[in-house]
Design an enzyme around this catalytic site. Sequence first.
Site, short mmCIF file in Angstrom:
data_model
loop_
_atom_site.label_atom_id
_atom_site.label_comp_id
_atom_site.label_asym_id
_atom_site.label_seq_id
_atom_site.Cartn_x
_atom_site.Cartn_y
_atom_site.Cartn_z
N GLY A 41 -86.88 -47.54 7.20
CA GLY A 41 -87.48 -46.47 6.40
C GLY A 41 -87.52 -45.15 7.16
N ARG B 49 -94.09 -39.84 4.96
CA ARG B 49 -95.49 -39.41 5.07
C ARG B 49 -95.85 -38.97 6.49
NH1 ARG B 49 -97.54 -44.85 2.14
NH2 ARG B 49 -95.50 -45.52 2.95
N GLN C 55 -79.21 -51.29 6.75
CA GLN C 55 -79.58 -51.16 5.33
C GLN C 55 -79.24 -49.72 4.97
OE1 GLN C 55 -83.73 -50.92 4.39
NE2 GLN C 55 -83.46 -51.70 2.30
N THR D 232 -88.57 -53.23 0.82
CA THR D 232 -88.67 -54.19 1.93
C THR D 232 -87.92 -55.50 1.63
OG1 THR D 232 -90.84 -54.81 1.04
CG2 THR D 232 -90.83 -53.30 2.90
N GLY E 246 -100.99 -53.62 0.24
CA GLY E 246 -100.85 -54.64 -0.80
C GLY E 246 -102.06 -55.57 -0.74
N ASN F 86 -98.42 -45.20 8.38
CA ASN F 86 -97.60 -44.46 7.42
C ASN F 86 -97.73 -42.95 7.60
OD1 ASN F 86 -96.79 -46.88 6.23
ND2 ASN F 86 -98.52 -46.88 4.82
N TYR G 102 -95.27 -25.60 50.26
CA TYR G 102 -94.20 -26.08 49.39
C TYR G 102 -93.17 -26.77 50.26
CZ TYR G 102 -90.05 -26.40 46.59
OH TYR G 102 -88.94 -26.89 45.96
N TYR H 47 -83.96 -22.35 48.35
CA TYR H 47 -83.13 -21.89 47.25
C TYR H 47 -82.76 -20.43 47.46
CZ TYR H 47 -81.80 -21.33 42.29
OH TYR H 47 -81.14 -21.10 41.12
N ALA I 60 -97.09 -20.58 64.65
CA ALA I 60 -97.59 -20.04 63.38
C ALA I 60 -96.98 -18.69 63.06
CB ALA I 60 -99.11 -19.92 63.45
C1 UD1 Z 1 -95.84 -52.73 3.01
C2 UD1 Z 1 -96.12 -53.91 2.05
C3 UD1 Z 1 -97.63 -53.94 1.76
C4 UD1 Z 1 -98.38 -54.08 3.06
C5 UD1 Z 1 -98.00 -52.98 4.06
C6 UD1 Z 1 -98.58 -53.30 5.41
C7 UD1 Z 1 -94.17 -54.15 0.62
C8 UD1 Z 1 -93.60 -53.92 -0.74
N1 UD1 Z 1 -95.39 -53.71 0.82
O1 UD1 Z 1 -96.17 -51.53 2.34
O2 UD1 Z 1 -97.93 -55.03 0.92
O3 UD1 Z 1 -99.79 -54.02 2.81
O4 UD1 Z 1 -96.57 -52.92 4.22
O5 UD1 Z 1 -98.39 -52.25 6.33
O6 UD1 Z 1 -93.52 -54.76 1.44
N2 UD1 Z 1 -88.54 -50.55 5.26
C9 UD1 Z 1 -87.20 -50.81 5.36
N3 UD1 Z 1 -86.41 -50.63 4.27
C10 UD1 Z 1 -86.91 -50.24 3.07
C11 UD1 Z 1 -88.30 -49.99 2.98
C12 UD1 Z 1 -89.08 -50.16 4.07
O7 UD1 Z 1 -86.70 -51.17 6.42
O8 UD1 Z 1 -86.12 -50.13 2.13
C13 UD1 Z 1 -89.38 -50.74 6.46
C14 UD1 Z 1 -90.10 -49.47 6.89
O9 UD1 Z 1 -89.35 -48.77 7.87
C15 UD1 Z 1 -91.41 -50.01 7.47
C16 UD1 Z 1 -91.62 -51.32 6.75
O10 UD1 Z 1 -90.39 -51.67 6.16
O11 UD1 Z 1 -91.28 -50.25 8.86
C17 UD1 Z 1 -92.70 -51.23 5.67
O12 UD1 Z 1 -92.33 -50.24 4.73
P1 UD1 Z 1 -93.38 -49.22 4.14
O13 UD1 Z 1 -92.67 -48.33 3.20
O14 UD1 Z 1 -94.16 -48.62 5.22
O15 UD1 Z 1 -94.30 -50.24 3.29
P2 UD1 Z 1 -95.79 -50.05 2.83
O16 UD1 Z 1 -95.83 -49.16 1.67
O17 UD1 Z 1 -96.63 -49.68 4.00
CA CA Z 2 -96.21 -49.20 6.13
#
Ligand code: UD1
Ligand code: CA
Length: 464
Positions: free
Chosen positions: A11, A15, A72, A78, A139, A227, A365, A386, A422
């Site tokens: 990701g 934010r 990805q 996720t 979540g 985040n 120095y 220097y 000195a």
């Molecule tokens: C996610 C969980 C949420 C949980 C929270 C805990 C999901 C849908 N939600 O939400 O239930 O409470 O983490 O911190 O999983 N990432 C990818 N590829 C993507 C999207 C995200 O690699 O397509 C990675 C991000 O870099 C990050 C992690 O997955 O390290 C979590 O993604 P993020 O968008 O922060 O999820 P949350 O909204 O925090």
């Molecule tokens: Ca997160």
Amino acid sequence: MRRLAIVLAAGQGKRMKSKLYKVLHPVCGKPMVSHVLDAVKKASCERSVVIVGHGAEAVKAHLGDAAEYVLQAEQLGTGHAVLQTKALLGDLDGVTLVVCGDTPLVTAETLEALAALHAQEGASASILTADLEEPTGYGRIIRGQNGEVVGIVEQKDCTPEQARIQEINTGTYCFDNRKLFEALSQVTNQNAQGEYYLTDVIGILQKQSLRISAYKSKDPAEAIGVNDRIALGEAERLMRGRIARAHQAGGVTLIDAANTYIEADVTIGEDTVIYPGTVLKGRTSIGSDCVIGPNSELKDTSVGNGTTIRQSVTDEAELGEGCSVGPFAYLRPGTKLAARVKIGDFVEVKNATVGEGSKIPHLSYVGDATVGSGVNIGCGAITANYDGYNKSRTEIGDNAFVGSNVNLIAPVTVGEGAYVVAGSTITQNVGANDVAIARERQVNKQGYAEKLRARARAQKNKNQ
Ligand code: UD1
Ligand code: CA
């Protein structure tokens, strides 16, 4: 049973409002994704796969060959992220830990406990959960009538009633590997964010009457998902507290732990005392029986046993045993102090070795120099290393004595046991046991002061 790990790190982290990719933001001096990968490795995972996307090259460059990588290309959620590892891992038997790269406080011990519960209960999926006073953004864990987990609902998809649930998904899971990939292929993006949620796997497995376990973290700090910068600051504070407690448990005295800043990979020996306002960074390692601070910053510095450093800054320096540094010293890269060296107030040392028992007590120095053992360098003496274009070296032999306010114009050598008087400006080599004097000879004019005053008085009267 084979244990695998997947770390989600693709990701962007919008934010965070940052040029730096989210998982590379440091917490106590170490990128979040490194904290997570270290925990996973400590929890004896046979293979660790990091999903990269945004900033893939930077993340890979940072982690190097500590992990395998899967790209990805588009961040569709996720669940989609984990699915990218199907070709690599999909056909393996075993259990798979899935951890988000933005949960830096998760520990190896908790991952072990989650995996142990998973095995003990014969679960298909196990979730690391936590009870939070303020669960907004996470979540929520939905439980059935008998307390069994039936699914996870994301904040944006919650009914008002679900939003009141305080048990949250930390984003760390343990799955039966084959069941994980079977369920993932059924995940859709029919939700508020139009994403493929990994969390939907839980509901899918539950509907197949497979067992879902939940391990509630004993320390809610482990739940923190970073985040934004507010959460980053909170993670920093919590991690700092954890690091401080680990050093305290290891026999280090922190006079004021809340005002001491120790990065994650710093090591400190027993009976060392750290005073407030001290910042210990990078690969700094401190021996036992040292006194550090107050108000000192050490970066990538190694400190021998029994050394004292007060109100000073060091960077890539090596200090031997029983040294005394400061107050107000600056030890720059390439400084190497042997045992029992004294570096006093307002002294700067750069790219220089100083031999055993030598003293540079005030206002000096010393740069690009080799100073032998038993040397004394007087107040205000400096190396002029220097010329605006080139750096040149100064060599000072064992037991030499360099007087106050001496300028050593490099390249120059002061031999063993030599004595530099000195106030001298030294441009030529001084032989062993020689005395060098390079200053105007003093002239005393007897009783001349009264004449001088008379002349000044006359001048003043004339001006009035
Ligand atoms: C996610 C969980 C949420 C949980 C929270 C805990 C999901 C849908 N939600 O939400 O239930 O409470 O983490 O911190 O999983 N990432 C990818 N590829 C993507 C999207 C995200 O690699 O397509 C990675 C991000 O870099 C990050 C992690 O997955 O390290 C979590 O993604 P993020 O968008 O922060 O999820 P949350 O909204 O925090
Ligand atoms: Ca997160």
